[in-house]
Scaffold this active site. Structure first.
Site, short mmCIF file in Angstrom:
data_model
loop_
_atom_site.label_atom_id
_atom_site.label_comp_id
_atom_site.label_asym_id
_atom_site.label_seq_id
_atom_site.Cartn_x
_atom_site.Cartn_y
_atom_site.Cartn_z
N HIS A 93 0.98 -1.15 0.00
CA HIS A 93 -0.03 0.03 0.03
C HIS A 93 1.01 1.30 0.10
O HIS A 93 0.43 2.16 0.40
CB HIS A 93 -1.20 0.08 1.05
CG HIS A 93 -0.59 -0.22 2.38
ND1 HIS A 93 0.61 -1.12 2.85
CD2 HIS A 93 -0.47 0.52 3.69
CE1 HIS A 93 0.89 -1.02 4.19
NE2 HIS A 93 0.31 0.10 4.43
N PHE A 118 8.41 18.54 3.54
CA PHE A 118 8.30 17.16 3.20
C PHE A 118 9.53 16.37 3.23
O PHE A 118 10.30 16.53 2.28
CB PHE A 118 7.47 17.22 1.86
CG PHE A 118 6.99 15.95 1.64
CD1 PHE A 118 5.72 15.23 2.18
CD2 PHE A 118 7.56 15.23 0.66
CE1 PHE A 118 5.51 13.86 1.96
CE2 PHE A 118 7.17 13.96 0.08
CZ PHE A 118 6.15 13.36 0.84
#
Ligand code: INI
Length: 160
Positions: A93, A118
């Site tokens: 996933h 990020f």
């Protein structure tokens, strides 16, 4: 005309929050240490007694946004850094975890006007992740530098 740019010469007054994922901590602990090394060498007190730096550990990248949001809403920090590693080969996933982490982190920054760097590595293999976390270069250092730039820039914009 005004021109605004982040500076690296007056960083010591910044208060910085780091959220780091424990998943793949072989990688994320190295990102954190590269990041703290950068902050420390730019004048941020990174000692345990520091009131300019806090580090929060979360289970995985999926949890980065909610904790970044909590830290942003505290208004204690001028900038946040989210660190993690998602490795495609080991993660069916992968796309879900990466999408939630990236969208969530972007939303926190926009909703609170606190920049969130990020600092999530997304790689195909553990080898690639390790190469980016110290074997070749350590992107944790870059994330620290980007945090200093954004913290400085946002501060100068809010003072103008
Ligand atoms: N979290 C990561 O940070 N990296 C991964 O590669 C990963 N994998 O492989 O699944 C991962 N999963 C955990 C996830 O982020 C959550 O912590 C978990 O699903 C609980 O909400």
């Amino acid at each position: 005309m005004a021109t605004f740019e982040g500076r690296f010469t007056d960083s010591s007054s910044l208060r910085i929050g780091v959220v780091v994922s424990r998943f793949n901590d072989l990688v994320t602990a190295k990102l954190l240490s590269g990041c703290l090394d950068c902050l420390n060498r730019h004048g941020i007190d990174t000692s345990a007694a520091s009131d300019h730096l806090d580090v929060a550990w979360v289970p995985g990248c999926f949890e980065l946004p909610i904790v970044a949001q909590q830290m942003a809403r505290s208004r204690k920090y001028q900038v946040l850094i989210a660190l993690g590693a998602v490795i495609r080969g080991d993660t069916p996933h992968f796309d879900v975890v990466v999408a939630e982490a990236s969208k969530g982190i972007a939303s926190v920054a926009r909703d609170t006007s606190i920049p969130v760097i990020f600092g999530v590595l997304t790689t195909d293999t553990m080898q690639q992740a390790l190469e980016r976390a110290g074997i070749k270069s350590n992107l944790g250092w870059n994330y620290g530098l980007e945090a200093l730039e954004m913290g400085s820039l946002m501060t100068s914009l809010s003072l103008s």
